[in-house]
Structures are given as C-alpha cells and as structure tokens.
Design an enzyme around this catalytic site. Structure first.
Site, PDB file in Angstrom:
ATOM      1  N   VAL A 100      -3.203   5.643   3.920  1.00 20.51           N
ATOM      2  CA  VAL A 100      -3.807   4.061   4.368  1.00 20.51           C
ATOM      3  C   VAL A 100      -2.935   3.673   5.331  1.00 20.51           C
ATOM      4  CG1 VAL A 100      -4.590   2.085   3.425  1.00 20.51           C
ATOM      5  CG2 VAL A 100      -4.309   4.224   1.774  1.00 20.51           C
ATOM      6  N   CYS A 101      -3.688   3.104   6.265  1.00 17.57           N
ATOM      7  CA  CYS A 101      -3.220   2.006   7.225  1.00 17.57           C
ATOM      8  C   CYS A 101      -1.931   3.418   8.019  1.00 17.57           C
ATOM      9  CB  CYS A 101      -2.400   0.985   6.703  1.00 17.57           C
ATOM     10  SG  CYS A 101      -2.077  -0.073   7.923  1.00 17.57           S
TER      11      CYS A 101
END
Length: 251
Positions: A100-101
C-alpha cells in the site's frame, strides 16, 4: 492462512490498519505484525504506537505479505538489507505479495517489481520508476501475477477487499464490506491528482514540505537518515541502469 503485515518505525498507520480490518475477517486468517523483533513501533505521527507481534525470522513463509508506506521513512526502510532479504525470501513462496502507498517502493528496492507494473502514492511514483518498476499513476490497484500494489494510504481498504474477493469470493468480500460499513461518500472530490485543483495541489506540496520541517524540528537525525537513504537508492538505481546498458551493448 498466515498473513504477515510489516510494521516499521515512521510508517503510516492507515496503510496497514485499513487492510488489517478487512483481512482479519477472512475465514482461517492468522495475522501477525512483523519487524526485526517484537515490540512497539512508533508511526509517522510520533504519538501513535503499533506493536510488532513477531520477528521476521519467526515468519519465514507467510501466505500473504503486506507492507505499507511512510512519509518520512520510506527510503531509509528501503535500504534495510535484512528487511529486503526477508521480502525476497517470502516472495518466493507467498500466495500474494502486496503493498500500500510507498510500500511498493520498498518492494521495488528488493527487486520484486523490476520491469513490472505497479502503483504507489503519487509522491512515490518517481522513485518507483527509478527502481525499475513501471508506474501506473491512474490505477488504484495494480495486479501482476501474485503481486498487488495499491495507491496511497486509503487505498489499503480497497486492496483488502480486493484480496478478500480473490481469496474467499465476492459474497464474503461484500459481507466484510458491510461489516465495516465501507461506503465512501467523501464530502470533497480531490482524492486524486487528476481531480484536484491547481490550488489544492500547491497546498498539498506545501503540506508535504511542512512535514519535513516538523520532522527536522523533532529529530534532525531522522531527516539526515532519510535524505542519505534517498541518495543511496537513486545512486544504486542509476548504476544498475548503466550496467544494464553495457550488458546489452547500449551506450
């Protein structure tokens, strides 16, 4: 089904807490938060603590591995050789390797995303490209085989639901979605660079800069470490590209 979520100093909490809330509801899910050793982990706010429940060594073959990103500590974490070695090891046998990210930047530093499409927080896309991945700026979730990367922060919830659908089916994923009442109706519509006004983009740039100033005030050593790590990652990526050109007879 063992799910290993990497936690590290300076991480952004929502990157992993969002998908955690989804994945923990999967039948047979056994979750653990992993780092070099068990213990408290201070997130990027400096006031919120998460706990590593297991060490990397205690977690040699999870079925799912997930790593989130960070505003002040991505590059420094992407230079952590023990973590990179562990990611390469567990990726060999994992069912899903996910991020994520700017967690995707860390996967890229481990060599897992070389030549593969991937996404990240918009601020991490240039580094993703420098490390050999193929950034997908317009996509919230990008899959390449068993590798799944999600965009910034809040996209972790979407990633969790996507995985739930793949693992347990649409009905189970929808039940989890209802359980957490995930029904986004944001009061504003500037959650992607393509939607934000130029004024909003300028303000966000200022906020990102402000974070750096706040970090410098709190711990100047952390700024030096991150700046040094960014330089090393960029240098290593440049050298690798130069060597690749030589190997293939390009000048």
């Amino acid at each position: 089904m063992q799910i290993a979520i990497v936690v590290y100093p300076g991480m952004t909490a929502l990157d992993v807490i969002g998908p955690y809330e989804v994945l923990r509801m999967l039948p047979g899910a056994r979750l653990r938060f992993v780092w070099h050793e068990p213990g408290p982990i201070t997130t990027d706010s400096g006031v919120l603590l998460l706990g590593a429940t297991h060490s990397l060594d205690e977690t040699p073959s999870p079925d799912i591995v997930l790593i989130g990103g960070s505003s002040p500590a991505t590059a420094a974490t992407a230079a952590d050789e023990k973590l990179l070695g562990w990611l390469r090891q567990v990726h060999e046998t994992s069912t899903w390797t996910t991020s994520v990210c700017t967690g995707s930047v860390i996967l890229a530093a481990a060599g897992i995303l070389k030549g593969k499409p991937a996404t990240s927080h918009w601020a991490g896309l240039p580094m993703l490209k420098a490390l050999g991945a193929e950034p997908r700026a317009e996509e919230r979730i990008v899959r390449d085989g068993k590798i799944v990367t999600a965009a910034g922060v809040s996209a972790g919830i979407d990633l969790g639901l996507w995985l739930a659908g793949e693992i347990a089916g649409k009905d189970q994923a929808e039940a989890i979605q209802l359980m957490i009442e995930y029904d986004p109706q944001p009061p504003f519509d500037s959650g992607h660079m393509s939607k934000a006004s130029s004024a909003t983009r300028r303000k966000v740039t200022g906020l990102v800069g402000r974070e750096g100033v706040d970090l410098l005030t709190a711990d100047p050593r952390a700024v030096v470490r991150e700046a040094s790590a960014i330089a090393k990652l960029s240098w290593a990526a440049t050298i690798e590209r130069a060597r690749a050109r030589r190997r293939f007879g390009k000048r």
